[in-house]
Design an enzyme around this catalytic site. Structure first.
Site, short mmCIF file in Angstrom:
data_model
loop_
_atom_site.label_atom_id
_atom_site.label_comp_id
_atom_site.label_asym_id
_atom_site.label_seq_id
_atom_site.Cartn_x
_atom_site.Cartn_y
_atom_site.Cartn_z
N ASP A 13 76.90 76.27 72.27
CA ASP A 13 77.08 76.57 73.70
C ASP A 13 75.84 76.23 74.52
OD1 ASP A 13 79.60 77.62 72.97
OD2 ASP A 13 78.55 79.41 72.27
N HIS A 42 83.83 72.76 73.91
CA HIS A 42 82.94 72.02 74.81
C HIS A 42 83.58 71.96 76.19
CE1 HIS A 42 80.64 69.74 71.42
NE2 HIS A 42 80.62 71.04 71.28
#
Ligand code: IMP
Ligand code: MG
Length: 338
Positions: A13, A42
């Site tokens: 992340d 993503h």
């Protein structure tokens, strides 16, 4: 520049999706290869739209880029087809014959495993269970599924041939260095090696062909699931600082800590990047939101970036200043030359 590997420097992340989508557009990538699996979310924001991707490569916003899934990756067929529709990538996406296929039984087996779900904090997407089957050599791969027949290609051959033609290839890593099965905070890790070496191994590329390794650090550190997080802040403090986030795949709140230079040093050692990207820099300096030129940054913001480059001895070449893929300060020409 022909082969660029994008790696996460923390616990996932970091904003790899944004960096990869930016590079795919600006560097006119001819091929973009996604590694890893569907436990990794993503996010790509572009032109006022946004997508949460779990398997389609983040370069899809460049319609001229051929999109490929690595042989070492694992996908779930319903997730793949859904994302192909959402991203409009039908006709320009390929899967390797050896790409592993996650089936419902893998998801069920993982979700009924208390150790994985409660102690490790797995995302419960069946990736680890499918990896067990892969190691036992009973996992079915893309070649075994007739619905994937038209998508199959030899990904390592395609990438190698493209590099021989001097084409520009981007390899999209997933998760982050400290979730690596071998080099992370074991056992609180994912089921693969998430470092640069692991990423290229999933594609089938010699280390000699890598021209750039871009290590992505978010301006602060986050972690979902269990395991140590040095300097972890209370959730109240996280909210006060404006760093509250939720997991893309699971929706769980992310734990957060300030940028950690010791952790960054170890990520540098494990990946030996040629460049660093800093994302969400506007979380530290809100006034810079959406700026796209180095000269438009206030002096304190410039000093922060310069001190990271100095301390880590690797140039920061990309700085994310907002959600859109194009909200990026790109200093690659100035720092590393054309
Ligand atoms: P699993 O790989 O889904 O079993 O999850 C194992 C650990 O890695 C858990 O702590 C997850 O929260 C974490 N993890 C897996 N994938 C990601 C990701 O893409 N981002 C952040 N954490 C992840
Ligand atoms: Mg993510």
């Amino acid at each position: 520049m022909p082969l660029t590997v994008v790696v996460g420097g923390w616990f996932g992340d970091e904003g790899k999706g944004k960096v990869v989508s930016y590079l795919g557009l600006v560097d006119k990538a001819s091929i973009c290869v996604r590694t890893g699996s569907i436990n990794a979310g993503h996010t790509v924001n572009y032109g006022g739209r946004y997508w949460k991707l779990r398997i389609v490569p983040s370069c899809f916003i460049n319609k001229l880029t051929r999109l490929m899934i690595a042989p070492g990756a694992l996908l779930k067929i319903d997730v793949l087809f859904r994302e192909i529709e959402e991203t409009g990538s039908r006709g320009r996406i390929w899967v390797d014959a050896n790409t592993g296929i996650i089936e419902d039984k893998h998801v069920e087996s993982e979700r009924s495993n208390e150790y994985l779900m409660k102690v490790i904090g797995s995302t419960g997407q069946g990736v680890g269970a499918a990896m067990i089957d892969r190691v036992l050599r009973v996992l079915r791969t893309a070649r075994d599924f007739p619905e994937l027949r038209d998508l199959i290609t030899d990904v390592s051959r395609e990438v190698n041939e493209e590099l021989d033609r001097d084409g520009n290839v981007i390899i999209e890593g997933t998760q982050g260095t400290f979730l690596s099965l071998y080099h992370g905070t074991y056992p609180f890790v994912t089921s693969r090696d998430t470092t640069a070496a692991g990423i290229i191994s999933e594609v089938g590329i010699s280390p000699r062909l890598v021209s750039d390794i871009i290590l992505v650090f978010k301006a602060y550190v986050t972690r979902v699931g269990a395991g140590e997080l040095p300097g972890e802040l209370s959730m109240d403090e996280v909210v006060t600082r404006g760093w509250a986030e939720r997991g893309t795949v699971t929706g769980r709140p992310r734990r957060a800590a300030p940028f950690n230079i010791d952790l960054a040093r170890r990520a540098i050692m494990l990946n030996r990047p040629t460049q660093i990207a800093i994302t969400k820099f506007d979380a530290l300096f809100p006034s810079i939101r959406g700026r796209r030129r180095w000269d438009d940054l206030p002096v304190e913001a410039r000093r922060w970036i310069e001190s990271v480059s100095e301390v880590l001895k690797v140039p920061v070449t990309l700085v994310g200043t907002g959600e859109d893929s194009m909200d990026m300060i790109d200093m690659r020409r100035e720092v590393v030359g054309p």
